[in-house]
Write a protein that holds these residues in place. Sequence first.
Motif, PDB file in Angstrom:
ATOM      1  N   ARG A 111       3.904 -13.248   2.478  1.00 28.42           N
ATOM      2  CA  ARG A 111       5.260 -12.805   2.795  1.00 28.42           C
ATOM      3  C   ARG A 111       6.262 -13.954   2.822  1.00 28.42           C
ATOM      4  NH1 ARG A 111       3.951  -8.583   7.794  1.00 28.42           N
ATOM      5  NH2 ARG A 111       2.496  -7.254   6.601  1.00 28.42           N
ATOM      6  N   GLY A 112       5.795 -15.174   2.673  1.00 31.06           N
ATOM      7  CA  GLY A 112       6.665 -16.332   2.752  1.00 31.06           C
ATOM      8  C   GLY A 112       7.308 -16.677   1.412  1.00 31.06           C
ATOM      9  N   HIS A 113       8.583 -17.054   1.443  1.00 30.61           N
ATOM     10  CA  HIS A 113       9.322 -17.462   0.247  1.00 30.61           C
ATOM     11  C   HIS A 113      10.155 -18.690   0.617  1.00 30.61           C
ATOM     12  CE1 HIS A 113       8.543 -13.509  -1.736  1.00 30.61           C
ATOM     13  NE2 HIS A 113       8.554 -13.097  -0.471  1.00 30.61           N
ATOM     14  N   TYR A 114      10.177 -19.669  -0.290  1.00 30.93           N
ATOM     15  CA  TYR A 114      10.870 -20.920  -0.010  1.00 30.93           C
ATOM     16  C   TYR A 114      11.887 -21.280  -1.089  1.00 30.93           C
ATOM     17  CZ  TYR A 114       6.758 -21.047   2.966  1.00 30.93           C
ATOM     18  OH  TYR A 114       5.783 -20.711   3.875  1.00 30.93           O
ATOM     19  N   ASP A 115      11.985 -20.459  -2.128  1.00 30.70           N
ATOM     20  CA  ASP A 115      12.897 -20.758  -3.229  1.00 30.70           C
ATOM     21  C   ASP A 115      14.342 -20.505  -2.817  1.00 30.70           C
ATOM     22  OD1 ASP A 115      13.574 -17.770  -4.657  1.00 30.70           O
ATOM     23  OD2 ASP A 115      11.751 -17.899  -3.439  1.00 30.70           O
ATOM     24  N   HIS A 116      15.244 -21.289  -3.370  1.00 31.32           N
ATOM     25  CA  HIS A 116      16.661 -21.170  -3.047  1.00 31.32           C
ATOM     26  C   HIS A 116      17.192 -19.776  -3.329  1.00 31.32           C
ATOM     27  CE1 HIS A 116      17.733 -25.774  -3.241  1.00 31.32           C
ATOM     28  NE2 HIS A 116      16.760 -25.493  -2.374  1.00 31.32           N
TER      29      HIS A 116
ATOM     30  N   ARG B 124      13.634  -8.350   6.058  1.00 29.23           N
ATOM     31  CA  ARG B 124      13.843  -9.569   5.282  1.00 29.23           C
ATOM     32  C   ARG B 124      14.515 -10.562   6.213  1.00 29.23           C
ATOM     33  NH1 ARG B 124      17.959  -7.455   1.805  1.00 29.23           N
ATOM     34  NH2 ARG B 124      18.006  -5.818   3.376  1.00 29.23           N
ATOM     35  N   SER B 125      13.951 -11.744   6.355  1.00 25.99           N
ATOM     36  CA  SER B 125      14.488 -12.704   7.325  1.00 25.99           C
ATOM     37  C   SER B 125      14.486 -14.116   6.750  1.00 25.99           C
ATOM     38  CB  SER B 125      13.665 -12.672   8.616  1.00 25.99           C
ATOM     39  OG  SER B 125      12.340 -13.106   8.371  1.00 25.99           O
ATOM     40  N   VAL B 126      15.311 -14.955   7.368  1.00 27.22           N
ATOM     41  CA  VAL B 126      15.384 -16.373   6.997  1.00 27.22           C
ATOM     42  C   VAL B 126      15.431 -17.213   8.261  1.00 27.22           C
ATOM     43  CG1 VAL B 126      16.853 -18.186   6.005  1.00 27.22           C
ATOM     44  CG2 VAL B 126      16.512 -16.062   4.750  1.00 27.22           C
ATOM     45  N   MET B 127      14.712 -18.305   8.252  1.00 27.07           N
ATOM     46  CA  MET B 127      14.851 -19.357   9.250  1.00 27.07           C
ATOM     47  C   MET B 127      15.254 -20.630   8.504  1.00 27.07           C
ATOM     48  SD  MET B 127      11.524 -18.709  11.706  1.00 27.07           S
ATOM     49  CE  MET B 127      12.070 -19.910  12.933  1.00 27.07           C
TER      50      MET B 127
ATOM     51  N   MET C  57      25.688 -27.446   8.964  1.00 24.79           N
ATOM     52  CA  MET C  57      24.294 -27.891   8.965  1.00 24.79           C
ATOM     53  C   MET C  57      23.774 -27.871   7.537  1.00 24.79           C
ATOM     54  SD  MET C  57      20.951 -26.282  10.935  1.00 24.79           S
ATOM     55  CE  MET C  57      20.606 -24.978   9.739  1.00 24.79           C
ATOM     56  N   ASP C  58      23.406 -29.023   7.036  1.00 24.51           N
ATOM     57  CA  ASP C  58      22.720 -29.069   5.746  1.00 24.51           C
ATOM     58  C   ASP C  58      21.300 -28.558   5.942  1.00 24.51           C
ATOM     59  OD1 ASP C  58      24.877 -30.149   4.308  1.00 24.51           O
ATOM     60  OD2 ASP C  58      24.399 -32.161   5.050  1.00 24.51           O
ATOM     61  N   ILE C  59      20.885 -27.624   5.098  1.00 18.83           N
ATOM     62  CA  ILE C  59      19.554 -27.036   5.237  1.00 18.83           C
ATOM     63  C   ILE C  59      18.504 -28.045   4.779  1.00 18.83           C
ATOM     64  CG2 ILE C  59      18.042 -25.122   4.644  1.00 18.83           C
ATOM     65  CD1 ILE C  59      20.549 -23.500   3.941  1.00 18.83           C
ATOM     66  N   ALA C  60      17.736 -28.558   5.719  1.00 16.16           N
ATOM     67  CA  ALA C  60      16.663 -29.489   5.383  1.00 16.16           C
ATOM     68  C   ALA C  60      15.403 -28.735   4.965  1.00 16.16           C
ATOM     69  CB  ALA C  60      16.369 -30.395   6.566  1.00 16.16           C
ATOM     70  N   ARG C  61      15.133 -27.652   5.672  1.00 13.48           N
ATOM     71  CA  ARG C  61      13.982 -26.794   5.381  1.00 13.48           C
ATOM     72  C   ARG C  61      14.397 -25.357   5.639  1.00 13.48           C
ATOM     73  NH1 ARG C  61      12.558 -30.963   8.432  1.00 13.48           N
ATOM     74  NH2 ARG C  61      10.919 -32.420   7.796  1.00 13.48           N
ATOM     75  N   ALA C  62      13.783 -24.445   4.931  1.00 15.39           N
ATOM     76  CA  ALA C  62      14.064 -23.030   5.164  1.00 15.39           C
ATOM     77  C   ALA C  62      12.892 -22.210   4.645  1.00 15.39           C
ATOM     78  CB  ALA C  62      15.352 -22.600   4.476  1.00 15.39           C
ATOM     79  N   SER C  63      12.731 -21.048   5.213  1.00 12.34           N
ATOM     80  CA  SER C  63      11.739 -20.107   4.704  1.00 12.34           C
ATOM     81  C   SER C  63      12.266 -18.699   4.893  1.00 12.34           C
ATOM     82  CB  SER C  63      10.390 -20.272   5.420  1.00 12.34           C
ATOM     83  OG  SER C  63      10.533 -20.045   6.814  1.00 12.34           O
ATOM     84  N   ALA C  64      11.964 -17.851   3.926  1.00 12.11           N
ATOM     85  CA  ALA C  64      12.239 -16.424   4.041  1.00 12.11           C
ATOM     86  C   ALA C  64      10.905 -15.725   4.267  1.00 12.11           C
ATOM     87  CB  ALA C  64      12.903 -15.905   2.769  1.00 12.11           C
ATOM     88  N   LYS C  65      10.953 -14.641   5.034  1.00 11.38           N
ATOM     89  CA  LYS C  65       9.759 -13.839   5.245  1.00 11.38           C
ATOM     90  C   LYS C  65      10.140 -12.382   5.011  1.00 11.38           C
ATOM     91  CE  LYS C  65       5.843 -13.175   8.379  1.00 11.38           C
ATOM     92  NZ  LYS C  65       5.284 -13.461   9.730  1.00 11.38           N
ATOM     93  N   ILE C  66       9.384 -11.728   4.146  1.00 10.76           N
ATOM     94  CA  ILE C  66       9.727 -10.368   3.726  1.00 10.76           C
ATOM     95  C   ILE C  66       8.516  -9.456   3.874  1.00 10.76           C
ATOM     96  CG2 ILE C  66      10.497  -8.934   1.799  1.00 10.76           C
ATOM     97  CD1 ILE C  66      11.890 -11.414   0.652  1.00 10.76           C
TER      98      ILE C  66
END
Length: 241
Positions: free
Chosen positions: A23-28, A109-112, A161-170
Amino acid sequence: MTDVSATAYPIDAVNRVKRRHDRGHYDHATVHALLDAAALCHVSYVIDGQPYCTPTLFWREGTRLYWHGSSASRMLRNLSKGEPACLTVTHLDSLVLARSGFNHSADYRSVMAFGHARLLEDPAEKHHALTMMVDRFFPGRTSRLRETTAQESKATAIIYMDIARASAKIRAKGVADDEEDYALPIYAERLPVHSIIGVPEPCPRLMSDVARSPDLAGYETGRALGDALTEAHARTYSLQR
């Protein structure tokens, strides 16, 4: 700022989806699409060992996130010098009723997004941000408004805030019971959830000869809010190029 030429955010222990890696996604593309379809976020941070989580409107430019508030706000007073912060958004798509309590769930659908929050102090950059604070949602609207006063600008703080890391979970699975439970005489279903734009309610003190402005063209009654927000973001930033 995060490398805008990259196509995905780096993955480490901070943003890696621990459970259900599928469920994890890291693409822009995925992360940014979910951010742009949202208006409200929650920003988490720590002050003197006490956790806080503040809801606020936000917007994205490239791999940089912005949000605003009162200059007297506790959040903005403390998120200004590079303190770690986490900004999250969630789109609830359904409630899922299964044949066991364990398998009840939700489609979402979420983003951190993680980074270091800083106060925007450059006058020209702040002026641009105050414009985008409105135009990101209503393309071109600021040019039709009265000028922001010096006092109003002073009373409004902008954090970026410049995004250093992020993940989406769907999760988009619907009902998912244990195989043996499908034979049980228990009702199960998926309850879709939608955020829909309602009928506009003009200000009761509106002058009789003032028509609805063109910056609201995308906000049609019955349209999905996420679609309207995504379109508004794309229109606004296409005008900036």
